[in-house]
Design an enzyme around this catalytic site. Structure first.
Site, PDB file in Angstrom:
ATOM      1  N   VAL A 228      -6.280  37.974  42.433  1.00 12.88           N
ATOM      2  CA  VAL A 228      -4.889  38.201  42.049  1.00 12.88           C
ATOM      3  C   VAL A 228      -4.563  39.682  42.241  1.00 12.88           C
ATOM      4  O   VAL A 228      -5.281  40.553  41.747  1.00 12.88           O
ATOM      5  CB  VAL A 228      -4.631  37.790  40.587  1.00 12.88           C
ATOM      6  CG1 VAL A 228      -3.173  38.058  40.214  1.00 12.88           C
ATOM      7  CG2 VAL A 228      -4.958  36.314  40.378  1.00 12.88           C
TER       8      VAL A 228
ATOM      9  N   ASP B 120     -14.762  41.063  34.318  1.00 16.28           N
ATOM     10  CA  ASP B 120     -13.642  40.272  33.801  1.00 16.28           C
ATOM     11  C   ASP B 120     -13.706  40.153  32.287  1.00 16.28           C
ATOM     12  O   ASP B 120     -12.684  40.268  31.592  1.00 16.28           O
ATOM     13  CB  ASP B 120     -13.611  38.890  34.461  1.00 16.28           C
ATOM     14  CG  ASP B 120     -14.942  38.145  34.371  1.00 16.28           C
ATOM     15  OD1 ASP B 120     -15.991  38.781  34.089  1.00 16.28           O
ATOM     16  OD2 ASP B 120     -14.946  36.920  34.611  1.00 16.28           O
TER      17      ASP B 120
END
Length: 260
Positions: free
Chosen positions: A13, A110
């Protein structure tokens, strides 16, 4: 403006930030073989279609759990934006929190970024659930320290394993069972939907209950990732559903570097 790049096992993304506000975002399948030029053709066209000149990008921050993808994304930043990218977890982009686990260096980018964002947005003891290729459960205490967590197979991985191992079972979509409210299915597809979906909800609720009991203090649950909204509609275990949590964490990290 900041271009934040969140590289997951399944998707990458790209998000364009002005301050902490996301102005636009674009998604592409993760493929470490994709070249910097291929990324540029795709990304620059999308930016221009939405009226963004690449020159507005003054900072690029990349977070990745796929090391092989990092080189070409770094070349993209240098060749097409004229910027050396910041890499989450590498100087000067330090996590800035205590990781109270056996091997702090093994904490995925993450999960670290999620912990930073969750602590900033939702003060207190937290359990962060991220629905990705794997589903992760992370505990962040009221001081922002990372205390550990759980890694479970993602629901898509679970379904793939089931279908690949059982030759006569059909592939089904990941969705809540709609043809029946019963948890006792009367045909193969309903039984699979019930097993995959409600089985996953039960696993998730059970693990969170055990984690809360072990923490010993009230802990809010923050859900993020692609399937957070779907599951959030079918359980009351979540206190917050925040699909932008990881991206917001990158914006917070970039802000800290700018202040330095």
């Amino acid at each position: 403006m900041l271009l934040a790049v969140d590289v997951g096992n399944t998707n990458i993304v790209f998000a364009l930030f002005e301050g902490r506000e996301i102005k636009s975002r674009w998604r592409v399948a993760t493929d470490p073989r994709r070249t910097a030029d291929e990324y540029a053709v795709w990304l620059l066209q999308l930016m221009q279609l939405q009226g963004f000149d690449p020159k507005v990008v003054k900072q690029i921050l990349i977070s990745t759990v796929v090391p092989r993808a990092l080189h070409n994304l770094s070349v993209l930043a240098q060749k097409y934006f004229g910027l050396d990218p910041l890499i989450a977890g590498q100087p000067p982009v330090e996590w800035g929190f205590e990781a109270d686990v056996d091997e702090p260096r093994s904490l995925g980018a993450d999960r670290a970024v999620n912990a930073i964002a969750a602590h900033a947005k939702y003060p207190g003891d937290l359990i962060v659930v991220d629905f990705g290729t794997a589903t992760t459960f992370d505990v962040v205490d009221f001081n922002g320290a990372y205390k550990g967590g759980i890694i479970a197979p993602g629901i898509n991985l679970s379904l793939d394993a089931l279908v690949n191992a059982a030759a006569k079972l059909p592939r089904i979509a990941i969705e809540a069972p709609t043809r029946t409210k019963s948890v006792i299915g009367r045909n193969t597809e309903d039984q699979m939907h019930i097993g995959v979906f409600w089985g996953y909800v039960a696993m998730m609720e059970g693990l969170i209950a055990r984690m809360r009991a072990e923490i010993g203090r009230p802990a809010k649950v923050v859900a993020t990732g692609g399937l957070a909204v779907l599951f959030g509609d079918h359980t009351d275990i979540f206190d917050h559903v925040d699909t932008d949590l990881t991206l917001d964490g990158l914006a917070i990290l970039a802000e800290r570097v700018t202040v330095q």
